[in-house]
Design an enzyme around this catalytic site. Structure first.
Site, mmCIF file in Angstrom:
data_model
loop_
_atom_site.group_PDB
_atom_site.id
_atom_site.type_symbol
_atom_site.label_atom_id
_atom_site.label_comp_id
_atom_site.label_asym_id
_atom_site.label_seq_id
_atom_site.Cartn_x
_atom_site.Cartn_y
_atom_site.Cartn_z
ATOM 1 N N TYR A 134 110.954 65.526 12.775
ATOM 2 C CA TYR A 134 111.563 64.207 12.583
ATOM 3 C C TYR A 134 112.564 63.836 13.679
ATOM 4 C CZ TYR A 134 109.378 63.199 8.163
ATOM 5 O OH TYR A 134 108.442 62.875 7.209
ATOM 6 N N ASP A 143 105.542 72.936 19.966
ATOM 7 C CA ASP A 143 105.620 73.177 18.524
ATOM 8 C C ASP A 143 104.699 74.343 18.181
ATOM 9 O OD1 ASP A 143 106.725 71.242 16.050
ATOM 10 O OD2 ASP A 143 105.198 72.723 15.496
ATOM 11 N N THR A 160 125.704 77.684 18.792
ATOM 12 C CA THR A 160 125.403 77.431 20.208
ATOM 13 C C THR A 160 125.792 78.639 21.055
ATOM 14 O OG1 THR A 160 125.884 75.114 19.773
ATOM 15 C CG2 THR A 160 125.719 75.758 22.081
ATOM 16 N N ARG A 220 122.066 62.494 14.989
ATOM 17 C CA ARG A 220 122.813 61.809 13.921
ATOM 18 C C ARG A 220 122.088 60.570 13.432
ATOM 19 N NH1 ARG A 220 127.969 60.572 17.286
ATOM 20 N NH2 ARG A 220 129.348 60.897 15.521
ATOM 21 N N VAL A 221 120.764 60.541 13.639
ATOM 22 C CA VAL A 221 120.007 59.314 13.335
ATOM 23 C C VAL A 221 119.599 59.247 11.873
ATOM 24 C CG1 VAL A 221 119.184 58.813 15.642
ATOM 25 C CG2 VAL A 221 117.954 60.472 14.242
ATOM 26 N N LYS A 246 129.095 67.199 13.338
ATOM 27 C CA LYS A 246 127.884 66.829 12.597
ATOM 28 C C LYS A 246 127.996 67.243 11.125
ATOM 29 C CE LYS A 246 123.892 65.914 11.188
ATOM 30 N NZ LYS A 246 122.582 65.604 11.611
ATOM 31 N N ASN A 277 128.195 64.582 7.518
ATOM 32 C CA ASN A 277 127.365 64.634 6.317
ATOM 33 C C ASN A 277 128.143 65.135 5.096
ATOM 34 O OD1 ASN A 277 125.238 63.477 7.579
ATOM 35 N ND2 ASN A 277 124.030 65.333 7.819
ATOM 36 N N HIS A 284 139.792 45.874 -2.555
ATOM 37 C CA HIS A 284 141.036 46.331 -1.920
ATOM 38 C C HIS A 284 140.743 46.570 -0.436
ATOM 39 C CE1 HIS A 284 144.232 49.012 -0.687
ATOM 40 N NE2 HIS A 284 144.901 48.693 -1.790
ATOM 41 N N ARG A 328 141.594 48.642 1.728
ATOM 42 C CA ARG A 328 141.431 50.002 2.270
ATOM 43 C C ARG A 328 140.578 50.900 1.371
ATOM 44 N NH1 ARG A 328 145.999 48.000 3.650
ATOM 45 N NH2 ARG A 328 147.083 48.551 1.723
ATOM 46 N N CYS A 360 119.560 66.481 4.677
ATOM 47 C CA CYS A 360 120.787 66.655 5.459
ATOM 48 C C CYS A 360 122.038 66.690 4.596
ATOM 49 C CB CYS A 360 120.905 65.508 6.462
ATOM 50 S SG CYS A 360 119.373 65.219 7.346
HETATM 51 N N1 SAJ Z 1 123.193 58.039 -1.613
HETATM 52 C C1 SAJ Z 1 123.819 57.706 -2.795
HETATM 53 N N2 SAJ Z 1 124.788 56.741 -2.760
HETATM 54 C C2 SAJ Z 1 125.141 56.113 -1.599
HETATM 55 C C3 SAJ Z 1 124.508 56.493 -0.393
HETATM 56 C C4 SAJ Z 1 123.530 57.467 -0.419
HETATM 57 O O1 SAJ Z 1 123.516 58.230 -3.878
HETATM 58 O O2 SAJ Z 1 126.018 55.247 -1.671
HETATM 59 C C5 SAJ Z 1 122.147 59.081 -1.619
HETATM 60 C C6 SAJ Z 1 120.771 58.543 -1.244
HETATM 61 O O3 SAJ Z 1 120.131 57.948 -2.336
HETATM 62 C C7 SAJ Z 1 120.087 59.807 -0.759
HETATM 63 C C8 SAJ Z 1 121.234 60.624 -0.152
HETATM 64 O O4 SAJ Z 1 122.429 60.050 -0.630
HETATM 65 O O5 SAJ Z 1 119.530 60.516 -1.864
HETATM 66 C C9 SAJ Z 1 121.256 60.671 1.360
HETATM 67 O O6 SAJ Z 1 120.979 59.390 1.913
HETATM 68 P P1 SAJ Z 1 121.808 58.789 3.141
HETATM 69 O O7 SAJ Z 1 121.280 57.433 3.429
HETATM 70 O O8 SAJ Z 1 123.244 58.889 2.864
HETATM 71 O O9 SAJ Z 1 121.550 59.808 4.342
HETATM 72 P P2 SAJ Z 1 120.262 60.483 5.054
HETATM 73 O O10 SAJ Z 1 120.100 61.861 4.468
HETATM 74 O O11 SAJ Z 1 119.072 59.614 5.059
HETATM 75 O O12 SAJ Z 1 120.793 60.604 6.573
HETATM 76 C C10 SAJ Z 1 122.043 61.224 6.839
HETATM 77 C C11 SAJ Z 1 122.873 60.312 7.756
HETATM 78 N N3 SAJ Z 1 124.262 60.790 7.795
HETATM 79 C C12 SAJ Z 1 125.299 59.956 7.540
HETATM 80 O O13 SAJ Z 1 125.163 58.796 7.230
HETATM 81 C C13 SAJ Z 1 126.655 60.563 7.675
HETATM 82 C C14 SAJ Z 1 122.279 60.287 9.156
HETATM 83 O O14 SAJ Z 1 123.103 59.543 10.051
HETATM 84 C C15 SAJ Z 1 122.099 61.708 9.692
HETATM 85 O O15 SAJ Z 1 121.545 61.744 10.997
HETATM 86 C C16 SAJ Z 1 121.172 62.428 8.753
HETATM 87 O O16 SAJ Z 1 121.802 62.485 7.453
HETATM 88 C C17 SAJ Z 1 120.921 63.818 9.324
HETATM 89 O O17 SAJ Z 1 119.854 64.012 9.930
HETATM 90 O O18 SAJ Z 1 121.805 64.678 9.249
#
Ligand code: SAJ
Length: 430
Positions: free
Chosen positions: A13, A33, A135, A169-170, A221, A225, A259, A261, A275
């Site tokens: 991915y 791969d 690393t 971080r995508v 990273k 998450n 609010h 903040r 992730c």
């Molecule tokens: N979720 C909730 N409530 C929310 C937001 C998300 O329940 O308000 C749940 C989603 O339904 C899902 C899970 O969290 O089950 C994860 O979804 P996500 O959209 O938060 O994240 P991912 O796993 O698709 O991607 C994340 C991203 N990290 C951040 O936003 C900090 C992405 O930028 C990273 O590159 C990716 O992890 C990764 O590869 O680490």
């Protein structure tokens, strides 16, 4: 020295889109791969993963001759390692209470494979999400395999081979855009390592490449998450508290978010994907005594599916109490959404899928699954689950369990009103 040939190890991915982005900038890219099927698929100009727009870019890169895939590494000027970093233990084993430990053996295998073709002047970048120290460990493995070359941990700025960590971080579903637009954290083992990595990413990255050291880049990273996991845990905990106090949690959150903040995330049936539910453990396993909040957040999010299933059991009991002439067999449960988040077809590590499966295992009546983004159910699901259209499910359901806020469900939210019992984990039916 510029990079004329770039090799990406691990065409999943992250690796495949990254390889395709370099190739789209007319760099010669060798994708590596271990999976022959993946290699063959890419060499036909096709892709083996679901990601919008990626198919076109890979097809163009392969047909124009800029991208080829192989199973054994070849000589290149830069190597990007994007292999999985799973757990040593099975996190789905509910009887195993030990803290999950990251397994970096794929990084070891990849570094040993590229070590054979490394030469003076090369750059090696670890992109895989990794525990702090990975690393430096990778640089040790490279040095062990190639005593004839010098590496930054010993030779510093004079090293023959430069090494850096640049975490991906995508966001799945937006990978092609975010690869170009997002800022990158560049953690070189020396200033020269960082400078060379910036030069490489500038091939296609329009965001800022921000320099730090390798350990901070690894932790950055994991922090991103973990921060999201903790914030979602707060929302999930609020949803359980509000349910007990008879308060609409979605109304509450939208009020609190007025609010200036405060910015509370949305509750759901649990946290899925590859992730957010994984990376916090990389911090917890290194510093179990210190990572108390991060650990608790993981537990809160991991236990949410159990709470949801319990709500379904309560709905079944309520129905049977109100309808003493009926049995559980007369109850049709419709589960809305199987993907791990809205508007994608990715069912892996999905709490929605897990909850639907758990319900099907105990429920004696029909279980319908509505998932507009897939055409068939995975074989691993319980056999008594039937993939059903939204309208049909709405007409037949005694209990509706809303698990994913897909756009189709939000658009037709009024249609759920006809269902006698609703367990709404996403706040669609207000
Ligand atoms: N979720 C909730 N409530 C929310 C937001 C998300 O329940 O308000 C749940 C989603 O339904 C899902 C899970 O969290 O089950 C994860 O979804 P996500 O959209 O938060 O994240 P991912 O796993 O698709 O991607 C994340 C991203 N990290 C951040 O936003 C900090 C992405 O930028 C990273 O590159 C990716 O992890 C990764 O590869 O680490």
């Amino acid at each position: 020295m510029s990079f004329s040939t770039i090799s990406v190890i691990g065409l999943g991915y992250i690796g495949l889109p990254t390889a395709a982005m370099f190739a789209s900038r007319k760099k010669n890219v060798i994708g590596v791969d271990v999976n022959q099927h993946t290699v063959d698929t890419i060499n036909r100009g096709e892709i083996h993963i679901v990601e919008p727009d990626l198919d076109m870019i890979v097809h163009a890169a392969v047909t124009e001759g800029y991208l080829k895939a192989v199973t054994v590494p070849e000589s290149a000027d830069a190597f990007l390692i994007a292999v999985p970093t799973p757990f040593k233990n099975d996190i789905n084993n509910k009887n195993d209470y030990s803290i999950p430990e990251p397994d970096i053996s794929y990084i070891k295998k990849a570094s040993e494979a590229i070590a054979l073709v490394l030469k003076k002047g090369d750059l090696v970048i670890l992109e895989s999400t990794s525990p702090v120290g990975a690393t430096e460990q990778m640089a040790e493995w490279l040095a062990d395999a190639r005593p004839d070359l010098s590496f930054p941990q010993v030779a510093g700025e004079n090293a023959d081979v430069n090494v850096a960590h640049c975490p991906e971080r995508v966001l799945p579903g937006h990978v092609v855009r975010e690869l170009v637009e997002n800022d990158r954290v560049i953690g070189g083992m020396t200033a020269k390592c960082s400078a060379r990595a910036v030069e490489l990413y500038n091939t296609f990255v329009q965001g800022e490449c921000v320099i730090t050291n390798a350990r901070t880049a690894e932790m950055a990273k994991l922090t991103e998450n973990s921060c999201r996991d903790v914030q979602i845990a707060f929302a999930n905990e609020l949803s359980i508290i509000c349910d007990k106090l008879d308060i609409d949690v979605w109304e509450l959150i939208s009020l609190a978010n007025r609010h200036p903040r405060i910015n509370i995330l949305q509750p759901g049936p649990g946290v899925g994907g590859h992730c957010i539910a994984v990376d916090p453990w990389f911090i917890i396993s290194k510093t179990p005594e210190e990572a108390k909040l991060i650990h608790t957040a993981r537990e809160v999010n991991d236990s949410k599916p159990v709470w949801v299933i319990n709500k379904v059991k309560i709905a079944i009991a309520d129905f049977l109490l109100a309808n003493p002439d009926k049995t559980a067999k007369d109850i049709t449960i419709a589960c809305y959404g199987l993907a791990f988040k809205p508007d994608i077809d990715d069912l892996r590590e999905s709490p929605a899928l897990n909850i639907t499966n758990q319900i099907a295992k105990f429920h004696l009546g029909k279980v319908l699954a509505v998932e507009p983004n897939v055409k068939e159910l995975p074989n691993s699901l319980a056999v008594n689950i039937r993939l059903t259209e939204l309208d049909t499910a709405n007409k037949n359901a005694t209990i509706g369990v809303i698990l994913v806020d897909h756009k189709e469900f939000k658009l037709h939210s009024k249609d759920f009103k006809g269902i006698a019992y609703i367990v709404d984990t996403r706040g669609i039916v207000k």
